[in-house]
Design an enzyme around this catalytic site. Structure first.
Site, PDB file in Angstrom:
ATOM      1  N   HIS A   1       0.849  -1.184   0.000  1.00 59.82           N
ATOM      2  CA  HIS A   1       0.000   0.000   0.000  1.00 59.82           C
ATOM      3  C   HIS A   1       0.882   1.230   0.000  1.00 59.82           C
ATOM      4  O   HIS A   1       1.935   1.237   0.629  1.00 59.82           O
ATOM      5  CB  HIS A   1      -0.894   0.013   1.251  1.00 59.82           C
ATOM      6  CG  HIS A   1      -2.091   0.874   1.086  1.00 59.82           C
ATOM      7  ND1 HIS A   1      -2.048   2.225   1.295  1.00 59.82           N
ATOM      8  CD2 HIS A   1      -3.341   0.577   0.696  1.00 59.82           C
ATOM      9  CE1 HIS A   1      -3.240   2.722   1.049  1.00 59.82           C
ATOM     10  NE2 HIS A   1      -4.041   1.750   0.680  1.00 59.82           N
TER      11      HIS A   1
ATOM     12  N   ASP B   1      -8.040  -5.386   0.055  1.00 65.08           N
ATOM     13  CA  ASP B   1      -8.535  -6.242  -1.028  1.00 65.08           C
ATOM     14  C   ASP B   1      -8.149  -7.703  -0.884  1.00 65.08           C
ATOM     15  O   ASP B   1      -8.631  -8.538  -1.643  1.00 65.08           O
ATOM     16  CB  ASP B   1      -7.986  -5.723  -2.376  1.00 65.08           C
ATOM     17  CG  ASP B   1      -8.462  -4.322  -2.659  1.00 65.08           C
ATOM     18  OD1 ASP B   1      -9.660  -4.090  -2.528  1.00 65.08           O
ATOM     19  OD2 ASP B   1      -7.623  -3.455  -2.974  1.00 65.08           O
TER      20      ASP B   1
END
Ligand SMILES: CC(C)(COP(=O)(O)OP(=O)(O)OC[C@H]1O[C@@H](n2cnc3c(N)ncnc32)[C@H](O)[C@@H]1OP(=O)(O)O)[C@@H](O)C(=O)NCCC(=O)NCCS
Length: 431
Positions: free
Chosen positions: A308, A365
């Site tokens: 991320h 996700d």
């Protein structure tokens, strides 16, 4: 005395003001730098650039903190509902009981779509990507609601826009599923149901058979939507702000955000995770092979659902989903071998120096798709689910941007690295 730092450029000192956020984040205010010094700053991907001030969401990626309007995501996921969280994001505070009731009722009332608008769905081919259709549908709302598609809507118009978008989004998403994936006729929204139950009804009920609502499914989906509701200046939200900064209307701004979200590095990652887990499963569960491929500098392959831009720690949203996924599957009586693969993959990656050194952890996700799948949502609808969840965040940021007198049209600079001036050569003289 306001804090400043001194920047020395070509023997000349420039005093750069320092601004602080409410969580004591410090930033150099370089608004006058280019004008005074002729120097630009260079920050591809904007990893070090604050493009706005915002009071919507606070995120500390080093520790793994996420708060909406000050309230930790863990508390919202456990105690709130998606519409209550939407209200919080858009209006800044939790609603009172009567405000929440009114908000829910108004949203339920507007869920129907205009008859001509509904005909648009049939014009898309059966093989259409659901995200491509979603972009077009949200953008088309401007054509059907011209009174709301304003450059500078009033406060009342923005309230109405928020209601219209929140209420119509589940209907649009479900009708995309019905036309592009199911080839089934639409069922009408049910005003007696809560937001998530109505969405499940629109997706899975048919003219002949009403979908049997299951509280576990409703709660699991409610949690997933809350976890996606906002994430400060991510790629799609920054796009919504950027499009809106040109005074484009909210429908155009949000369809721009959906375009940005569709990419596999952003909202398309949930679909990619599922396809990766399925590929590993079909490959006999050969996790090490995929981890090696993700580490190979010669390969483009990335471990989807890992890493991320801002979290250099476990994504707090992934933590919540990971805790719930096993429980949800058990309660639904679903056994999915992909969950075992996801657990094993996470374990191998988190013990590998490549992932440790780069601080790559599972993101939101990584586990969400396993729950969507258990609910019966097909893989290529996963990014559409993300868009439905992110909608209140986009609205909140657009509204905040419009209300901020410091907002200017978004227009970054560049460092030109092309050819210097040269003369045009007539065609017959070119070699
Ligand atoms: C999310 C993401 C785009 C962030 O990108 P970023 O902040 O620009 O980070 P970078 O691409 O600079 O990555 C830093 C390093 O980690 C590596 N890396 C990042 N994510 C990786 C992943 N998922 N698998 C393998 N390596 C990864 C990069 O190759 C790079 O390695 P290098 O330093 O040897 O060149 C990136 O981590 C990614 O592509 N993840 C997979 C897609 C995904 O799950 N997206 C959803 C985000 S919610």
């Amino acid at each position: 005395m306001p804090e400043t730092v001194t920047l020395k450029l070509k023997e000349k000192n420039f005093e750069i003001p320092v601004i602080s956020g409410t969580e004591n984040e410090k930033a150099l205010d370089i608004r006058k730098l280019r004008q005074e010094s002729s120097y630009l700053t260079y920050d591809p991907g904007y990893g070090n650039t604050g493009a706005c001030t915002s009071a919507v969401t606070y995120l500390d990626g080093e520790i793994g903190i996420l708060r909406h309007r000050g309230i930790p995501i863990e508390q919202l996921a456990e105690k709130s509902s998606f519409l209550e969280t939407s209200y919080l994001l858009i209006y800044g505070d939790l609603p009172t009981k009567s405000q929440l009731e009114k908000f829910k009722k108004t949203i339920a009332k507007q869920a129907d779509l205009n008859k001509d608008f509904k005909n648009l769905f049939a014009s898309y081919p059966k093989f259409a990507s659901p995200m491509a259709v979603l972009v077009a549908m949200v953008s088309s709302l401007a054509a059907y609601y011209p009174d709301l598609a304003k450059s500078n809507p009033s406060k009342e118009d923005v309230d109405e826009l928020a209601i219209q978008l929140l209420s119509k989004m589940p209907t649009i998403c479900a009708y995309i599923y019905k036309t592009t994936l199911k080839n089934e006729s639409f069922v009408e929204p049910r005003k007696d149901l809560d937001y998530v139950s109505n969405f499940l009804h629109l997706m899975f009920s048919s003219k002949k058979k009403e979908y049997p609502l299951n509280q576990e499914v409703v709660e699991a989906l409610e949690t997933l939507l809350i976890l996606h509701a906002d994430h400060e200046q991510n790629c799609s939200t920054s796009t919504v702000r950027m499009v809106g900064s040109s005074w484009a209307d909210l429908f155009a701004s949000i369809s721009g955000g959906i375009c940005a979200l569709s990419g596999p590095l952003h909202g398309g990652a949930n679909q990619e995770v599922m396809e990766m887990l399925e590929a590993i499963h079909a490959d006999g569960g050969n996790i090490k092979k995929y981890v090696s491929k993700a580490k190979d500098p010669k390969s483009d392959f990335r471990l989807m659902g890992f890493g991320h831009r801002v979290y250099k720690n476990y994504d707090p949203r992934a933590k919540i989903i990971k805790r719930r996924v096993d429980d949800v599957l058990k309660k639904l009586g679903v056994q999915d071998p992909l969950l075992e693969i996801a657990w094993a993959l996470e374990k191998v990656a988190l013990e590998d120096s490549y992932f440790i050194e780069r601080k790559l952890y599972p993101n939101v996700d990584f586990y969400s798709g396993i729950i969507y799948k258990a609910i019966g949502i097909p893989t290529n609808m996963f990014p559409v689910m993300f868009a439905m969840g992110r909608l209140p965040g986009w609205i909140a940021h657009w509204k905040e941007m419009k209300e901020n007198p410091e907002t200017k049209i978004g227009r970054p600079r560049q460092i030109y690295v092309g050819k210097n001036q040269r003369d045009y050569i007539p065609l017959d003289q070119r070699t």
